[in-house]
Design a protein around this motif. Structure first.
Motif, PDB file in Angstrom:
ATOM      1  N   VAL A  12       0.860  -1.182   0.000  1.00  0.00           N
ATOM      2  CA  VAL A  12       0.000   0.000   0.000  1.00  0.00           C
ATOM      3  C   VAL A  12       0.898   1.234   0.000  1.00  0.00           C
ATOM      4  N   CYS A  13       0.619   2.167  -0.904  1.00  0.00           N
ATOM      5  CA  CYS A  13       1.441   3.385  -0.948  1.00  0.00           C
ATOM      6  C   CYS A  13       0.548   4.601  -1.176  1.00  0.00           C
ATOM      7  N   GLY A  14       1.147   5.768  -1.062  1.00  0.00           N
ATOM      8  CA  GLY A  14       0.427   7.021  -1.252  1.00  0.00           C
ATOM      9  C   GLY A  14       1.180   8.146  -0.571  1.00  0.00           C
ATOM     10  N   LYS A  15       0.757   9.378  -0.826  1.00  0.00           N
ATOM     11  CA  LYS A  15       1.396  10.531  -0.212  1.00  0.00           C
ATOM     12  C   LYS A  15       1.218  10.487   1.300  1.00  0.00           C
ATOM     13  N   SER A  16       2.112  11.169   2.015  1.00  0.00           N
ATOM     14  CA  SER A  16       1.996  11.245   3.473  1.00  0.00           C
ATOM     15  C   SER A  16       0.616  11.780   3.851  1.00  0.00           C
ATOM     16  N   LEU A  47       1.630  -4.546   3.480  1.00  0.00           N
ATOM     17  CA  LEU A  47       2.747  -3.673   3.861  1.00  0.00           C
ATOM     18  C   LEU A  47       2.541  -2.287   3.272  1.00  0.00           C
ATOM     19  N   SER A  48       2.723  -1.259   4.085  1.00  0.00           N
ATOM     20  CA  SER A  48       2.738   0.117   3.566  1.00  0.00           C
ATOM     21  C   SER A  48       4.189   0.573   3.483  1.00  0.00           C
ATOM     22  N   GLU A  49       4.517   1.323   2.444  1.00  0.00           N
ATOM     23  CA  GLU A  49       5.921   1.682   2.222  1.00  0.00           C
ATOM     24  C   GLU A  49       6.020   2.891   1.310  1.00  0.00           C
ATOM     25  N   HIS A  50       7.026   3.731   1.586  1.00  0.00           N
ATOM     26  CA  HIS A  50       7.378   4.821   0.671  1.00  0.00           C
ATOM     27  C   HIS A  50       8.513   4.404  -0.255  1.00  0.00           C
ATOM     28  N   ARG A  51       9.422   3.572   0.245  1.00  0.00           N
ATOM     29  CA  ARG A  51      10.579   3.136  -0.541  1.00  0.00           C
ATOM     30  C   ARG A  51      10.164   1.912  -1.364  1.00  0.00           C
ATOM     31  N   LEU A  52       9.727   2.157  -2.599  1.00  0.00           N
ATOM     32  CA  LEU A  52       9.140   1.095  -3.419  1.00  0.00           C
ATOM     33  C   LEU A  52      10.150   0.384  -4.300  1.00  0.00           C
ATOM     34  N   GLU A  53      11.371   0.883  -4.352  1.00  0.00           N
ATOM     35  CA  GLU A  53      12.385   0.333  -5.265  1.00  0.00           C
ATOM     36  C   GLU A  53      12.573  -1.169  -5.067  1.00  0.00           C
ATOM     37  N   GLU A  54      12.650  -1.591  -3.820  1.00  0.00           N
ATOM     38  CA  GLU A  54      12.942  -2.994  -3.532  1.00  0.00           C
ATOM     39  C   GLU A  54      11.696  -3.826  -3.265  1.00  0.00           C
ATOM     40  N   LEU A  96      -3.315   4.867  -2.524  1.00  0.00           N
ATOM     41  CA  LEU A  96      -4.330   5.704  -1.880  1.00  0.00           C
ATOM     42  C   LEU A  96      -4.073   7.169  -2.180  1.00  0.00           C
ATOM     43  N   ASP A  97      -5.139   7.924  -2.290  1.00  0.00           N
ATOM     44  CA  ASP A  97      -5.046   9.377  -2.451  1.00  0.00           C
ATOM     45  C   ASP A  97      -6.231   9.995  -1.724  1.00  0.00           C
ATOM     46  N   GLN A  98      -5.934  10.786  -0.695  1.00  0.00           N
ATOM     47  CA  GLN A  98      -6.958  11.444   0.117  1.00  0.00           C
ATOM     48  C   GLN A  98      -7.990  10.436   0.629  1.00  0.00           C
ATOM     49  N   GLY A  99      -7.476   9.299   1.112  1.00  0.00           N
ATOM     50  CA  GLY A  99      -8.335   8.314   1.744  1.00  0.00           C
ATOM     51  C   GLY A  99      -9.104   7.415   0.806  1.00  0.00           C
ATOM     52  N   ARG A 100      -8.876   7.515  -0.496  1.00  0.00           N
ATOM     53  CA  ARG A 100      -9.564   6.683  -1.478  1.00  0.00           C
ATOM     54  C   ARG A 100      -8.566   5.826  -2.239  1.00  0.00           C
ATOM     55  N   HIS A 160      -0.205  11.223 -12.343  1.00  0.00           N
ATOM     56  CA  HIS A 160      -0.375  11.382 -10.897  1.00  0.00           C
ATOM     57  C   HIS A 160       0.993  11.577 -10.238  1.00  0.00           C
ATOM     58  N   PRO A 161       1.082  12.454  -9.223  1.00  0.00           N
ATOM     59  CA  PRO A 161       2.375  12.678  -8.553  1.00  0.00           C
ATOM     60  C   PRO A 161       2.997  11.415  -7.963  1.00  0.00           C
ATOM     61  N   MET A 162       2.178  10.404  -7.641  1.00  0.00           N
ATOM     62  CA  MET A 162       2.726   9.192  -7.046  1.00  0.00           C
ATOM     63  C   MET A 162       3.576   8.389  -8.028  1.00  0.00           C
ATOM     64  N   PHE A 163       3.519   8.718  -9.324  1.00  0.00           N
ATOM     65  CA  PHE A 163       4.404   8.019 -10.260  1.00  0.00           C
ATOM     66  C   PHE A 163       5.866   8.298  -9.920  1.00  0.00           C
ATOM     67  N   ALA A 164       6.116   9.434  -9.277  1.00  0.00           N
ATOM     68  CA  ALA A 164       7.490   9.774  -8.882  1.00  0.00           C
ATOM     69  C   ALA A 164       8.011   8.834  -7.800  1.00  0.00           C
ATOM     70  N   SER A 165       7.144   8.017  -7.195  1.00  0.00           N
ATOM     71  CA  SER A 165       7.583   7.041  -6.203  1.00  0.00           C
ATOM     72  C   SER A 165       7.863   5.677  -6.816  1.00  0.00           C
ATOM     73  N   MET A 166       7.529   5.509  -8.077  1.00  0.00           N
ATOM     74  CA  MET A 166       7.755   4.220  -8.723  1.00  0.00           C
ATOM     75  C   MET A 166       9.251   3.942  -8.865  1.00  0.00           C
ATOM     76  N   PRO A 167       9.633   2.667  -9.044  1.00  0.00           N
ATOM     77  CA  PRO A 167      11.060   2.332  -9.157  1.00  0.00           C
ATOM     78  C   PRO A 167      11.768   3.122 -10.251  1.00  0.00           C
ATOM     79  N   THR A 168      13.034   3.398 -10.011  1.00  0.00           N
ATOM     80  CA  THR A 168      13.838   4.205 -10.931  1.00  0.00           C
ATOM     81  C   THR A 168      13.812   3.677 -12.371  1.00  0.00           C
ATOM     82  N   PRO A 169      13.978   2.359 -12.620  1.00  0.00           N
ATOM     83  CA  PRO A 169      13.949   1.890 -14.015  1.00  0.00           C
ATOM     84  C   PRO A 169      12.652   2.249 -14.732  1.00  0.00           C
TER      85      PRO A 169
END
Length: 562
Positions: A36-40, A197-204, A215-219, A238-247
């Motif tokens: 599970v991921c999303g902005k803080s 699992l919730s995580e910001h570091r999605l690379e691994e 998730l975005d604003q609870g949805r 969506h801004p969350m694409f910036a959290s996707m793995p570097t490759p």
């Protein structure tokens, strides 16, 4: 077989104007690995805590959570304790005993398991998780990675059917984080345990996951395989694409279609195909970061030694380094190597028993005016909640200006400005302890920035932050640099250090073993380096950021190649 069914769940915190969760509908099957991921502040931790009754926050809940076909509220607490394992973000908040072996046995003892079974389970978990070498240690002697592994082993001793983890790697160095996630994957593969699992570091973590829920604003805005979820986020811009793995991000910045690589291995394969039969243009390594070799030294360590107890081991060993005026100095290295202790020595909280520390040319020692006051130090600690002393975020911010001789209007202007930057406007009425990990980090940073520090000491400032706010923080720190602020940062976030740091130092065994300009530092490392460098160094050894790899790809004229 469904292990969880979440039906139209909404949740609202007391006195909050809007939903923290809104109409969540999810099905989680037994044996799945779900990230599970999303902005803080998007509701990740709130959602996970709905899955275990005792951890559900105070507030109004609508909808139903079913566990193994039964309403969760009807499942007795003993069953939930045994069947639903939960690993918290802060490992120290979950450890309740003094010894490692005590901690492994505690949960089983609480469930009333007989002694022979406890001994067997404890031995089995110690072997499975490789804990034998520190089985009899005090928990206070463990590193952050070891504490988190101990929490995991203690929970798994109870044989849960589902394991829920709330940003479990946020305080681990990159190598320890990879090891921890591989252990989670092993539990999922070999024991069939469901992982949420919730995580910001999605690379691994994404290569290990069956599904990615965004998730975005609870949805829930995306629920799919990691590769397809990344494609959907990119299509949505969506801004969350910036959290996707570097490759995946490099592919999106260069190619116009085709299957997006998820891992460094897949990224290398795609990059080799992209540059096949074409002359690879080598762009000279450049840096926009100003050289400060002529700037005055503001922090000087010379042959510094430190130990916490007179009879204990040395934590800092013969440490010498300089930080120059206006420099952004990053310290990286494994857990327990002395980085945080060094920040405490700089701030004057700790004192060395040998060696010399000078600040702005003056000997650094205890005196009538504390070094934090005298040298205008701003300190963001590793545990941001230690800064909170009031009942609301707003009161906590104004508390920092209590002794500042300015008018009420000027105080309001300063608070309003820092609230706008840290995006805390909608959180001002909340208790700081009710905030998510990322929101607490932003609130603590806001308090520190209100001091207008001349020297800023940051201990894991990006912990719990989403990629969108990380970028905003990085640009703001650069702005502070231009205003003459010196920044010393301890971090496990090598991507952030490579992008925004000016000089990076590697800590090992209580001392610095290497210190170079950021690009040179990461280009010379094999493991402590960025995913972009691992992906492209066989072609461009000096490329350490996504932007650098994309620029080098675009320097090679290519057809429309997927």
């Amino acid at each position: 077989m469904e292990i969880y069914r979440i039906e139209n769940v909404s949740f609202t915190f007391p006195l909050a104007s809007g939903h923290a969760l809104s109409e969540i509908d999810l099905t989680i099957k037994s044996g799945e690995f779900i990230t599970v991921c999303g902005k803080s502040g998007c509701g990740k931790s709130t959602l996970l805590r709905q899955l275990k009754s005792i951890l559900t926050p105070h507030g109004q809940t609508q909808g139903t959570v079913l566990f193994q076909g039964r309403p969760l509220k009807d499942v007795e607490q003993r069953t939930q304790a045994a069947e639903i394992g939960f690993v918290l973000q802060q490992p120290d908040n979950q450890i309740v005993t003094d010894k490692v072996w005590h901690e492994l046995a505690f949960g089983l003892e609480s469930l009333g398991v007989d002694q022979q079974t406890i001994r067997l389970r404890v031995a089995e978990m110690a072997s499975f998780f490789g804990i034998q070498a520190w089985f009899h240690k005090n928990v206070t002697e463990l590193s952050g990675g070891q504490k988190q592994l101990l929490n995991l082993a203690s929970i798994m001793a109870m044989n849960p059917s589902v394991l829920i983890l709330d940003e479990p790697t946020s305080q681990l160095d990159p190598i320890a984080a990879v090891d921890f996630l591989e252990t989670i994957s092993k539990i999922n593969r070999e024991l069939g345990t469901t992982i949420i699992l919730s995580e910001h570091r999605l690379e691994e973590v994404l290569p290990l996951s069956d599904r990615l829920i965004v998730l975005d604003q609870g949805r829930v805005i995306v629920d799919d395989t990691p590769a397809l979820a990344g494609e959907k986020l990119h299509a949505m811009q969506h801004p969350m694409f910036a959290s996707m793995p570097t490759p995946m991000q490099i592919h999106a910045g260069v190619a116009r279609g085709g299957e997006r690589p998820l891992t460094v291995k897949e990224g290398r394969k795609w990059l080799n195909a992209y540059t096949h039969d074409r002359k690879v243009e080598r762009i000279a390594a450049t840096s926009t970061k100003e050289s400060r070799t002529s700037a005055p030294v503001v922090i000087h360590f010379q042959d510094v030694w430190f130990k916490h107890d007179r009879s204990g081991p040395d934590v800092i060993k013969d440490l010498s380094f300089d930080v120059r005026d206006g420099e952004f100095y990053c310290m990286v290295g494994g857990n327990g190597t002395g980085k945080t202790t060094t920040l405490s020595l700089i701030s004057g909280v700790l004192q060395p028993y040998r060696g010399k520390i000078t600040m702005q040319g003056e000997k650094h020692a205890k005196r009538e005016r504390h070094p934090i006051v005298k040298h205008r130090l701003g300190v963001l600690p590793q545990n941001p909640s230690s800064l909170f002393v009031k009942k609301t975020v707003e009161l906590d911010l104004y508390e920092m200006l209590t002794d500042v001789p300015i008018s009420k209007e000027e105080k309001k202007q300063k608070v309003d400005a820092v609230v706008e930057f840290t995006e805390l406007g909608h959180l001002l009425a909340m208790h700081p302890y009710d905030l998510s990990g990322g929101e607490q980090q932003r609130a603590a940073l806001a308090k520190v920035l209100l001091l207008d520090p001349k020297i800023l000491l940051l201990d894991e400032p990006t912990k719990g932050l989403d990629s969108f706010f990380k970028q905003k923080l990085g640009l703001f720190l650069r702005k502070l640099q231009r205003q003459g602020v010196t920044i010393v940062m301890v971090s496990h976030d090598v991507e952030f250090c490579a992008m925004y740091g000016e000089r990076c130092a590697m800590f090992f065994d209580g001392s610095i073993i290497a210190s170079h300009p950021a690009q040179q530092f990461f280009a010379g490392n094999r493991f402590y380096t960025t995913a972009a460098n691992r992906m492209a160094r066989h072609l461009w050894p000096e490329a350490v950021t996504m932007e650098g790899v994309i620029a080098r790809c675009q320097a090679n004229p290519t057809p429309n190649l997927a």
